[in-house]
Design a protein around this motif. Structure first.
Motif, PDB file in Angstrom:
ATOM      1  N   ARG A 199      -0.270   3.822   9.395  1.00 34.71           N
ATOM      2  CA  ARG A 199       0.840   2.915   9.076  1.00 34.71           C
ATOM      3  C   ARG A 199       1.375   3.228   7.675  1.00 34.71           C
ATOM      4  O   ARG A 199       2.581   3.220   7.448  1.00 34.71           O
ATOM      5  N   THR A 219       5.174   4.451   6.767  1.00 34.18           N
ATOM      6  CA  THR A 219       5.915   3.700   5.753  1.00 34.18           C
ATOM      7  C   THR A 219       6.452   4.649   4.696  1.00 34.18           C
ATOM      8  O   THR A 219       7.632   4.594   4.331  1.00 34.18           O
ATOM      9  N   SER A 253      -6.423  -3.544   3.317  1.00 33.22           N
ATOM     10  CA  SER A 253      -5.237  -4.309   3.695  1.00 33.22           C
ATOM     11  C   SER A 253      -3.975  -3.520   3.372  1.00 33.22           C
ATOM     12  O   SER A 253      -4.008  -2.550   2.608  1.00 33.22           O
ATOM     13  N   GLY A 254      -2.869  -3.983   3.939  1.00 30.06           N
ATOM     14  CA  GLY A 254      -1.575  -3.405   3.601  1.00 30.06           C
ATOM     15  C   GLY A 254      -1.258  -3.595   2.125  1.00 30.06           C
ATOM     16  O   GLY A 254      -0.642  -2.736   1.498  1.00 30.06           O
ATOM     17  N   GLU A 255      -1.697  -4.720   1.561  1.00 32.63           N
ATOM     18  CA  GLU A 255      -1.479  -4.986   0.139  1.00 32.63           C
ATOM     19  C   GLU A 255      -2.165  -3.931  -0.721  1.00 32.63           C
ATOM     20  O   GLU A 255      -1.625  -3.483  -1.726  1.00 32.63           O
ATOM     21  N   LEU A 297       5.537  -3.065   1.203  1.00 30.45           N
ATOM     22  CA  LEU A 297       5.015  -4.022   2.187  1.00 30.45           C
ATOM     23  C   LEU A 297       6.067  -4.429   3.213  1.00 30.45           C
ATOM     24  O   LEU A 297       5.751  -4.587   4.401  1.00 30.45           O
ATOM     25  N   THR A 357       8.486  -2.603   4.348  1.00 25.50           N
ATOM     26  CA  THR A 357       8.599  -1.494   5.292  1.00 25.50           C
ATOM     27  C   THR A 357       7.330  -1.373   6.126  1.00 25.50           C
ATOM     28  O   THR A 357       7.384  -1.162   7.342  1.00 25.50           O
ATOM     29  N   TYR A 358       6.184  -1.512   5.484  1.00 24.55           N
ATOM     30  CA  TYR A 358       4.870  -1.417   6.134  1.00 24.55           C
ATOM     31  C   TYR A 358       4.776  -2.367   7.328  1.00 24.55           C
ATOM     32  O   TYR A 358       4.212  -2.022   8.362  1.00 24.55           O
ATOM     33  N   ASN A 359       5.351  -3.551   7.181  1.00 28.31           N
ATOM     34  CA  ASN A 359       5.295  -4.567   8.236  1.00 28.31           C
ATOM     35  C   ASN A 359       6.550  -4.595   9.106  1.00 28.31           C
ATOM     36  O   ASN A 359       6.752  -5.538   9.863  1.00 28.31           O
ATOM     37  N   SER A 360       7.380  -3.557   9.019  1.00 27.79           N
ATOM     38  CA  SER A 360       8.667  -3.558   9.708  1.00 27.79           C
ATOM     39  C   SER A 360       8.570  -3.102  11.166  1.00 27.79           C
ATOM     40  O   SER A 360       7.614  -2.455  11.598  1.00 27.79           O
ATOM     41  N   GLU A 413       6.395  -0.124  13.261  1.00 24.22           N
ATOM     42  CA  GLU A 413       5.708  -0.485  14.511  1.00 24.22           C
ATOM     43  C   GLU A 413       6.123   0.456  15.646  1.00 24.22           C
ATOM     44  O   GLU A 413       5.271   0.887  16.441  1.00 24.22           O
TER      45      GLU A 413
END
Length: 142
Positions: A3, A7, A34-36, A53, A55-58, A62
């Motif tokens: 991921r 990103t 974590s993503g953080e 973050l 973008t990471y969770n976008s 996915e």
């Protein structure tokens, strides 16, 4: 880690980020928690933690994650390093004699595939390779 790579690819920092992320991953002997934590690491590449973050969770990341998983299943990949050449040939560290041998085999297979290409396609491939080396498309997102 995957991921994080996707990103970085979207943010245009993958060339610098990925090798550094891999080194850090090996140093930590495992996953980032974590993503953080990945975003904090990415901040050294001129990307804010918030942008990373977001973008990471976008959805875009996915989609790439899902596509990558589909391709891994389709090619029967179970780990890294593994490479597919032109959708025909699969090689990996377990098939070859380590990562350096993987790269040698991939180079050989690429040349084999290029030899089979029509002349027009070879010219287009070379032009695309030349454009990707110096077109400035790897500008950093801020």
């Amino acid at each position: 880690m995957i991921r994080g790579y996707y990103t970085a690819e979207i943010l245009g920092i993958e060339k610098e980020f990925h090798p550094a992320l891999f080194r850090e991953y090996k140093k930590k002997r495992g996953r980032f928690k974590s993503g953080e934590e990945v975003a904090e690491f990415a901040s050294q590449f001129d990307v804010s933690k918030e942008d990373f973050l977001g973008t990471y969770n976008s959805f875009a990341v996915e989609v790439r994650m899902n596509r990558g998983q589909q391709l891994m299943r389709a090619y029967g990949l179970h780990g890294v390093p593994a490479m597919i050449v032109n959708g025909k040939y699969k090689t990996s560290g377990s098939i070859a004699k380590g990562f350096d041998d993987v790269l040698k085999k991939v180079d050989m297979l690429i040349e084999k595939e290029r030899a089979l290409m029509p002349k027009k396609v070879k010219t287009e491939v070379k032009a695309a390779e030349n454009n990707s080396k110096g077109n400035g498309s790897d500008a950093k997102a801020k």
